[in-house]
Design a protein around this motif. Structure first.
Motif, short mmCIF file in Angstrom:
data_model
loop_
_atom_site.label_atom_id
_atom_site.label_comp_id
_atom_site.label_asym_id
_atom_site.label_seq_id
_atom_site.Cartn_x
_atom_site.Cartn_y
_atom_site.Cartn_z
N LEU A 122 0.65 -1.12 0.30
CA LEU A 122 -0.15 -0.32 0.31
C LEU A 122 1.00 1.55 -0.05
N VAL A 123 2.51 0.81 1.07
CA VAL A 123 2.70 2.65 0.87
C VAL A 123 3.73 2.66 -1.33
N ARG A 126 0.81 4.57 -2.27
CA ARG A 126 0.59 6.02 -1.15
C ARG A 126 1.25 6.89 -1.99
N HIS A 127 2.85 6.22 -3.03
CA HIS A 127 4.16 6.98 -2.99
C HIS A 127 3.74 7.56 -4.62
N LEU A 129 0.82 7.84 -5.52
CA LEU A 129 -0.25 9.15 -5.59
C LEU A 129 0.18 10.69 -5.14
N HIS A 130 1.05 11.10 -4.40
CA HIS A 130 2.07 12.08 -4.39
C HIS A 130 2.63 12.07 -5.40
N GLU A 135 -3.28 12.18 -4.77
CA GLU A 135 -2.48 11.95 -3.68
C GLU A 135 -4.71 12.88 -2.64
N CYS A 138 -7.74 10.31 -4.03
CA CYS A 138 -7.10 8.88 -3.25
C CYS A 138 -8.16 8.69 -2.15
N LEU A 141 -7.56 3.38 0.31
CA LEU A 141 -6.39 1.82 -0.57
C LEU A 141 -6.85 0.81 0.48
#
Ligand code: 5HY
Length: 244
Positions: A122-123, A126-127, A129-130, A135, A138, A141
């Motif tokens: 998931l991280v 997230r990376h 999305l950034h 971000e 969303c 997740l």
């Protein structure tokens, strides 16, 4: 007609076949899907270490695709491993399935959720999305908490868990769309969209249509600045094949 190279960065033939089939369903008539995967590497990509390993195989395949003269390259792994490095090597467009799915989700909904495989990856979502600036789009997740290759074990368990989490995302996150967070989920999007009544987006098919769009508009990877071809230098050993 176009030749679109679809790269499964992991070495699992079964997942390459799933990805290739999903790409062929949506490819415009006459366009060829050239599905490939690295000869060496990781059978599945489930973290930063696996992504680093897979990146070399992605670059080798992009190099081969460029020599073949393909009209686009698709990195069919939700971490989009090696995306910018591949764009340096490539002349044609290079699109990752995560960026493709996320972009399309923002065109049909104000908020989307992501459903992927292991919690530890998931991280990576997230990376991305950034990195892509999504971000704020969303709303959630989710991970099915099964390994990537559970999608290819024939039991249907992973597919059932994907369906359950897509429903939960729709009902709990306030999302208008769901992004499927694995190349191996590519065959699920159409059915889930029909059943759930919201756009469930697969990055493989999204990327195929985006590459076709770029080709139709005559747009290719910019070779100005940081995406110019790599500086020539004598690469040695296992990297010999990547010399320009
Ligand atoms: O990170 C994930 O779960 C999905 C990612 N891993 C992989 O081997 N192919 C993928 O699309």
């Amino acid at each position: 007609p176009l030749i679109l190279q679809v790269i499964n960065p992991n070495t699992s033939e079964a997942m390459t076949a799933t990805i290739a089939a999903a790409a062929r369903v949506v490819a415009a008539p006459g366009n060829e899907i050239l599905a490939v995967c690295p000869q060496e590497g990781a059978p599945s990509i489930e973290g930063h270490f696996d992504e680093a390993i897979a990146t070399l195989g992605v670059l080798e395949q992009v190099r081969l695709g460029r020599e073949t003269g393909v009209d686009g390259h698709i990195i069919a792994c939700f971490g989009d491993p090696g995306l910018l490095a591949a764009r340096e090597l490539a002349t044609a467009p290079v699109i990752g399935i995560a960026e493709a799915a996320m972009h399309l989700a923002t065109l049909v909904a104000t908020r989307f959720s992501v459903v992927t495989t292991l919690p530890r990856t998931l991280v990576i979502a997230r990376h991305l999305l950034h990195q892509y600036g999504f971000e704020r789009h969303c709303a959630g997740l989710h991970a099915i908490d099964l390994p990537v290759l559970a999608l290819e074990d024939g039991s249907g368990l992973a597919q059932q868990r994907v369906r359950e989490l897509c429903i939960a995302a729709r009902d709990q996150d306030g999302s208008g769309a769901v992004v499927l967070g694995c190349g191996g989920m590519a065959d699920l999007a159409r059915t889930l969209t029909d059943e759930l009544g919201i756009p469930v987006i697969d990055g493989v098919s999204a990327a195929v249509k985006m590459v076709e769009a770029l080709a139709a508009l005559g747009l290719r990877t910019s070779k100005q600045g940081d995406l110019a071809y790599p500086l020539a230098k004598p690469l040695s050993g296992r990297f010999l094949g990547l010399n320009q």
